[in-house]
Design a protein around this motif. Structure first.
Motif, PDB file in Angstrom:
ATOM      1  N   ARG A  14      59.693  34.675  17.762  1.00 52.95           N
ATOM      2  CA  ARG A  14      59.279  36.045  18.064  1.00 52.95           C
ATOM      3  C   ARG A  14      58.559  36.612  16.834  1.00 52.95           C
ATOM      4  NH1 ARG A  14      60.262  39.419  22.088  1.00 52.95           N
ATOM      5  NH2 ARG A  14      61.892  38.093  22.972  1.00 52.95           N
ATOM      6  N   ASP A  15      57.357  36.117  16.605  1.00 54.10           N
ATOM      7  CA  ASP A  15      56.578  36.593  15.458  1.00 54.10           C
ATOM      8  C   ASP A  15      55.102  36.813  15.808  1.00 54.10           C
ATOM      9  OD1 ASP A  15      55.737  33.967  15.727  1.00 54.10           O
ATOM     10  OD2 ASP A  15      55.830  33.518  13.581  1.00 54.10           O
ATOM     11  N   GLN A  16      54.810  36.970  17.106  1.00 53.28           N
ATOM     12  CA  GLN A  16      53.452  37.297  17.531  1.00 53.28           C
ATOM     13  C   GLN A  16      53.290  38.819  17.456  1.00 53.28           C
ATOM     14  OE1 GLN A  16      50.866  35.380  18.301  1.00 53.28           O
ATOM     15  NE2 GLN A  16      49.540  37.104  18.820  1.00 53.28           N
ATOM     16  N   ARG A  65      56.341  46.044  17.188  1.00 53.20           N
ATOM     17  CA  ARG A  65      56.589  45.201  18.356  1.00 53.20           C
ATOM     18  C   ARG A  65      56.064  43.789  18.113  1.00 53.20           C
ATOM     19  NH1 ARG A  65      53.575  46.927  22.830  1.00 53.20           N
ATOM     20  NH2 ARG A  65      52.206  48.076  21.414  1.00 53.20           N
ATOM     21  N   HIS A  66      56.835  42.800  18.572  1.00 48.21           N
ATOM     22  CA  HIS A  66      56.455  41.394  18.447  1.00 48.21           C
ATOM     23  C   HIS A  66      56.786  40.670  19.744  1.00 48.21           C
ATOM     24  CE1 HIS A  66      57.039  42.749  14.288  1.00 48.21           C
ATOM     25  NE2 HIS A  66      56.111  41.877  13.976  1.00 48.21           N
ATOM     26  N   ALA A  67      55.995  39.671  20.072  1.00 46.02           N
ATOM     27  CA  ALA A  67      56.207  38.865  21.268  1.00 46.02           C
ATOM     28  C   ALA A  67      56.556  37.434  20.876  1.00 46.02           C
ATOM     29  CB  ALA A  67      54.957  38.886  22.150  1.00 46.02           C
ATOM     30  N   LEU A  68      57.028  36.658  21.840  1.00 47.52           N
ATOM     31  CA  LEU A  68      57.323  35.247  21.604  1.00 47.52           C
ATOM     32  C   LEU A  68      56.027  34.452  21.460  1.00 47.52           C
ATOM     33  CD1 LEU A  68      60.231  34.700  24.151  1.00 47.52           C
ATOM     34  CD2 LEU A  68      60.415  34.797  21.652  1.00 47.52           C
ATOM     35  N   ARG A  69      56.069  33.453  20.584  1.00 50.25           N
ATOM     36  CA  ARG A  69      54.901  32.603  20.338  1.00 50.25           C
ATOM     37  C   ARG A  69      55.329  31.134  20.405  1.00 50.25           C
ATOM     38  NH1 ARG A  69      52.659  30.302  15.569  1.00 50.25           N
ATOM     39  NH2 ARG A  69      54.423  31.164  14.403  1.00 50.25           N
ATOM     40  N   SER A 107      63.816  38.038  12.675  1.00 46.28           N
ATOM     41  CA  SER A 107      64.883  38.689  13.433  1.00 46.28           C
ATOM     42  C   SER A 107      65.763  39.543  12.535  1.00 46.28           C
ATOM     43  CB  SER A 107      65.736  37.630  14.150  1.00 46.28           C
ATOM     44  OG  SER A 107      66.305  36.730  13.210  1.00 46.28           O
TER      45      SER A 107
END
Length: 245
Positions: A192-194, A204-208, A18
Motif C-alpha cells: 500500500r504505497d501507491q 491517501r495510498h492505494a495497493l500496488r 503502514s
C-alpha cells in the motif's frame, strides 16, 4: 521510454507504508510513495497538487537492494516544555547503513524534467524522514530506450567498500529487485504505497502490485583486480646492453 536512477545511501533511512500514531515502522526497502514524494519536493510541487502528483504516480517504480542494512529501534520519550506534561511514548524504526538504487520509468520528457529537478532541487531530498539526509548525491543518471530491469542491471553496484569485501570472490553479485508489475503481468505481492494524495489533512495510498526478481551486477573490485593481473609488464630487451655501456 527512459529510466531515472537514484542512489539512496545514508546512515539512517525510514520508509513507512503502514506506520501509524506513536509506532513508526519502516519497510525493508524504499517505497514508491517515498520516492515520488522526494521527486515532487525536488520540483517544488505543493502537497495539494493532486493533478501533477497523478502524473508522477503513473511512473513505474523499482528498487534494487545493494546493501540491506540493519533495522534499528529508537525509543523516544518527551515532556512538554511549559506544562511539564509527559508526551506519548513513541517507537521509531530505521534502516541503518543501507544502500539502495531506486528507478522510475516513464516518458522521456517527464524523466528528463525530474532529472533536472534533482540537479537543482527546490526542496532538499531526504531518505523517508526529514531526520534522514542522504550521505551522497541522490541522482545517478538517465537511461534512455530501456526498462526498469535493464537499467538496474546496468547501474554499477553502489554498496560500501567494507560490504563489497564480503563478496570479493565473486565476479558478479546477485541483487534483489522489487519491481512494479508490467501491464498484463500477473502474480506478485501488494504494497500500500501507491500515492493518491499527499494533502496533509488526508493522505491517501492505494495497493500496488510488485514482483521480486534478481539481477546480476559485476563486482567492481573483482573486475579491477582482474584487469591489474592482465597488464603486461614493461620489458626493454636492450636495457641491459645500454647499462653495460
Amino acid at each position: 521510454m527512459s529510466v531515472l536512477t537514484l542512489r539512496l545511501d545514508g546512515p539512517l533511512q525510514a520508509w513507512g507504508a503502514s506506520a501509524r500514531f506513536a509506532r513508526r515502522t519502516t519497510e525493508s526497502a524504499p517505497t514508491k510513495s517515498g520516492i515520488i514524494g522526494m521527486l515532487a519536493a525536488a520540483r517544488g510541487l505543493d502537497r495539494g497538487d493532486d493533478t501533477e502528483l497523478a502524473r508522477l504516480a503513473a511512473l513505474r517504480f523499482a528498487v534494487r537492494i545493494d546493501q540491506p542494512g540493519a533495522r534499528v529501534r529508537d525509543y523516544q520519550t518527551a515532556r512538554h516544555q511549559i506544562t511539564k506534561v509527559s508526551m506519548p511514548v513513541s517507537e521509531r524504526y530505521y534502516l541503518a547503513d543501507a544502500v539502495f538504487v531506486a528507478a522510475v520509468e516513464g516518458e522521456d520528457e517527464l524523466v528528463d524534467l525530474l532529472d533536472a529537478a534533482l540537479r537543482a532541487p527546490i526542496h532538499a531530498p531526504f531518505l523517508g524522514r526529514r531526520s534522514c539526509p542522504p550521505a551522497r548525491p541522490v541522482r545517478l543518471g538517465v537511461h534512455h530506450e530501456t526498462d526498469l530491469t535493464q537499467a538496474l542491471r546496468d547501474e554499477p553496484w553502489q554498496a560500501a567498500p567494507w560490504y563489497r569485501k564480503r563478496h570479493d570472490r565473486q565476479a558478479t553479485v546477485p541483487l534483489t529487485v522489487q519491481r512494479e508489475v508490467r501491464p498484463g503481468e500477473n502474480g506478485g505481492d501488494f504494497l500500500r504505497d501507491q500515492p493518491l494524495s499527499y494533502a496533509a489533512e488526508f493522505r491517501r495510498h492505494a495497493l500496488r502490485p510488485v514482483v521480486t526478481e534478481t539481477v546480476e551486477v559485476p563486482h567492481p573490485d573483482v573486475q579491477a583486480a582482474a584487469m591489474a593481473t592482465m597488464r603486461v609488464p614493461e620489458h626493454d630487451p636492450l636495457a641491459a646492453l645500454e647499462e653495460s655501456n
